[in-house]
Design a protein around this motif. Structure first.
Motif, PDB file in Angstrom:
ATOM      1  N   HIS A 120      48.730  45.701  46.919  1.00 36.71           N
ATOM      2  CA  HIS A 120      47.401  47.331  46.576  1.00 36.71           C
ATOM      3  C   HIS A 120      47.407  46.212  44.945  1.00 36.71           C
ATOM      4  O   HIS A 120      48.108  47.019  43.640  1.00 36.71           O
ATOM      5  CB  HIS A 120      48.322  48.390  46.758  1.00 36.71           C
ATOM      6  CG  HIS A 120      48.849  49.302  48.159  1.00 36.71           C
ATOM      7  ND1 HIS A 120      47.422  49.275  48.636  1.00 36.71           N
ATOM      8  CD2 HIS A 120      50.019  48.901  49.052  1.00 36.71           C
ATOM      9  CE1 HIS A 120      48.312  49.450  49.592  1.00 36.71           C
ATOM     10  NE2 HIS A 120      49.307  49.203  49.775  1.00 36.71           N
ATOM     11  N   PRO A 121      46.584  45.986  44.791  1.00 39.83           N
ATOM     12  CA  PRO A 121      45.902  45.329  43.644  1.00 39.83           C
ATOM     13  C   PRO A 121      45.388  46.565  42.355  1.00 39.83           C
ATOM     14  O   PRO A 121      44.729  47.656  42.577  1.00 39.83           O
ATOM     15  CB  PRO A 121      44.930  44.226  43.959  1.00 39.83           C
ATOM     16  CG  PRO A 121      44.590  45.264  45.056  1.00 39.83           C
ATOM     17  CD  PRO A 121      44.909  45.956  46.141  1.00 39.83           C
ATOM     18  N   ILE A 122      45.871  46.676  41.410  1.00 38.34           N
ATOM     19  CA  ILE A 122      45.183  47.456  40.193  1.00 38.34           C
ATOM     20  C   ILE A 122      44.390  46.332  39.636  1.00 38.34           C
ATOM     21  O   ILE A 122      44.561  45.220  38.848  1.00 38.34           O
ATOM     22  CB  ILE A 122      46.383  47.447  38.829  1.00 38.34           C
ATOM     23  CG1 ILE A 122      47.746  48.851  39.913  1.00 38.34           C
ATOM     24  CG2 ILE A 122      45.473  48.354  37.994  1.00 38.34           C
ATOM     25  CD1 ILE A 122      46.583  49.693  40.695  1.00 38.34           C
ATOM     26  N   MET A 123      42.693  46.648  39.064  1.00 37.89           N
ATOM     27  CA  MET A 123      41.903  45.568  39.372  1.00 37.89           C
ATOM     28  C   MET A 123      41.534  45.708  37.811  1.00 37.89           C
ATOM     29  O   MET A 123      40.936  46.241  37.156  1.00 37.89           O
ATOM     30  CB  MET A 123      40.639  45.797  40.058  1.00 37.89           C
ATOM     31  CG  MET A 123      41.118  45.003  42.128  1.00 37.89           C
ATOM     32  SD  MET A 123      39.361  44.965  42.608  1.00 37.89           S
ATOM     33  CE  MET A 123      39.340  47.165  42.862  1.00 37.89           C
ATOM     34  N   SER A 124      41.640  44.165  36.990  1.00 35.98           N
ATOM     35  CA  SER A 124      40.771  43.991  35.992  1.00 35.98           C
ATOM     36  C   SER A 124      39.128  44.178  36.218  1.00 35.98           C
ATOM     37  O   SER A 124      38.842  44.774  36.936  1.00 35.98           O
ATOM     38  CB  SER A 124      41.471  42.796  35.316  1.00 35.98           C
ATOM     39  OG  SER A 124      40.457  41.693  36.349  1.00 35.98           O
ATOM     40  N   ALA A 125      38.907  43.977  34.896  1.00 33.39           N
ATOM     41  CA  ALA A 125      36.931  44.571  34.886  1.00 33.39           C
ATOM     42  C   ALA A 125      36.363  43.269  35.723  1.00 33.39           C
ATOM     43  O   ALA A 125      36.799  42.370  35.011  1.00 33.39           O
ATOM     44  CB  ALA A 125      36.785  45.023  33.369  1.00 33.39           C
ATOM     45  N   PRO A 126      35.031  43.119  36.280  1.00 32.64           N
ATOM     46  CA  PRO A 126      34.577  42.367  36.229  1.00 32.64           C
ATOM     47  C   PRO A 126      33.650  41.947  34.970  1.00 32.64           C
ATOM     48  O   PRO A 126      33.608  42.957  33.999  1.00 32.64           O
ATOM     49  CB  PRO A 126      32.997  42.984  36.956  1.00 32.64           C
ATOM     50  CG  PRO A 126      33.936  44.080  37.819  1.00 32.64           C
ATOM     51  CD  PRO A 126      34.578  44.535  36.638  1.00 32.64           C
ATOM     52  N   PRO A 127      32.813  40.405  35.135  1.00 34.77           N
ATOM     53  CA  PRO A 127      32.028  40.353  33.784  1.00 34.77           C
ATOM     54  C   PRO A 127      31.135  41.599  33.346  1.00 34.77           C
ATOM     55  O   PRO A 127      30.329  42.327  34.299  1.00 34.77           O
ATOM     56  CB  PRO A 127      31.348  39.314  33.904  1.00 34.77           C
ATOM     57  CG  PRO A 127      32.266  38.396  35.062  1.00 34.77           C
ATOM     58  CD  PRO A 127      32.889  39.875  35.977  1.00 34.77           C
ATOM     59  N   ASP A 128      30.844  41.710  31.920  1.00 34.58           N
ATOM     60  CA  ASP A 128      30.528  42.755  31.694  1.00 34.58           C
ATOM     61  C   ASP A 128      27.994  42.175  31.434  1.00 34.58           C
ATOM     62  O   ASP A 128      27.954  43.590  32.567  1.00 34.58           O
ATOM     63  CB  ASP A 128      29.930  42.219  30.043  1.00 34.58           C
ATOM     64  CG  ASP A 128      31.005  43.655  29.114  1.00 34.58           C
ATOM     65  OD1 ASP A 128      31.895  44.026  29.852  1.00 34.58           O
ATOM     66  OD2 ASP A 128      31.537  43.096  27.855  1.00 34.58           O
TER      67      ASP A 128
END
Length: 314
Positions: free
Chosen positions: A101-109
């Motif tokens: 189960h991933p904890i996701m970083s942010a997509p590009p702004d």
């Protein structure tokens, strides 16, 4: 079944960290200091008023039933008091048979929220996920990290990654508890996090399938440990003194008194919001780690809420 009522006084029930408000004045001072950063941006006039009041009074006087030079605005009618905590989850840097189960970083702004997938779409197309910051072994914990907005990941080498939410896909929020009730898996009365955890333990696939009905996805960033856990406003959350509110009901930066029917009360600052915190609900931050998470999950109680304001000086 009625919602559980805390058997201990509010100061002990809602906030294990307080251990008696009068014995921990530093928590009020810390909360007020963090709150000034919120007010300075949103309501400079109120920030000046509070700075003036704090220059002339000790912050612990806010605990008095009738604090000096303070106006009280009674928000008539009951609020539902719940609580939240920042989990610290064992994690891996790469997925394995357990840690799926991933904890996701942010997509590009530059990617607009309208182009970001829903929760269900990520499951169907995992290649569209931003780079995960870590992987955990419990799907409900991963989901609740998004609901809470703060989580820390502890890796096998001892490194602790402190994470804070940075953006969402701006889709509508659907309550997992409500979906469980609608599908007949939980009673309408007495829905707490403990109930959800019990259902997830006995039937993880059922609960995780209903999680997919919540289209909102939350993305995280790493922050410095001394600024964690952090509210949506950027203020550091102070156990027992920080609350999440619906800003249409209680403006961010407000200083509030939360009072039980028996008169037990505490003072807190409104520095956070949440997708599930709507209308007349107030969510108290209890702290971080497993004990705080367990205690937060069992709290549902009607309370009275009043807003404190410095009285205008002649």
């Amino acid at each position: 079944m009625k919602p559980p009522r805390c058997a201990t006084p509010l100061a002990a029930c809602l906030v294990a960290a307080l251990a008696g408000c009068d014995g921990a004045p530093s928590t009020i001072e810390r909360a007020m200091r963090e709150n000034m950063t919120v007010l300075a941006e949103r309501d400079p006039t109120s920030a000046l008023g509070w700075n003036d009041w704090l220059a002339r009074h000790d912050a612990t006087l806010l605990l008095d039933p009738d604090p000096p030079d303070i106006e009280v605005l009674d928000l008539s009618g009951p609020f539902d008091a719940t609580a939240y905590a920042a989990p610290i989850l064992p994690a891996r840097r790469r997925p394995d048979a357990r840690h799926r189960h991933p904890i996701m970083s942010a997509p590009p702004d530059h990617v607009p929220a309208s182009d970001l997938p829903t929760r269900r779409e990520y499951v169907d197309a995992p290649h569209r996920r931003p780079t995960p910051l870590g992987w955990v072994d419990n799907g409900l914990d991963a989901y609740l990290a998004e609901v809470n907005g703060s989580v820390a990941l502890r890796f096998p080498d001892g490194e602790l990654a402190c994470l804070d939410w940075v953006r969402t896909n701006e889709r509508p929020y659907t309550s997992l508890g409500r979906r469980l009730i609608e599908e007949g898996h939980a009673p309408a009365d007495g829905m707490t996090l403990e109930v959800i955890r019990s259902l997830h333990q006995s039937s993880p696939s059922l609960v995780e399938s209903l999680m997919l009905d919540n289209d909102r996805v939350v993305y995280f960033r790493r922050i410095e440990p001394d600024r964690w856990p952090q509210a949506s406003t950027g203020a550091v959350l102070v156990p027992g003194r920080s609350v999440a509110v619906d800003p249409d009901v209680i403006p961010l930066g407000s200083v509030v008194v939360v009072e039980r029917a028996d008169g037990e009360r505490l003072v807190a600052t409104a520095v956070d919001i949440g997708g599930a915190i709507v209308d007349r609900r107030i969510d108290l931050f209890l702290g971080s780690g497993p004990a705080a998470v367990v205690e937060a999950g069992g709290l549902v109680e009607p309370v009275r809420v009043r807003v404190l304001r410095p009285a205008l000086r002649p």
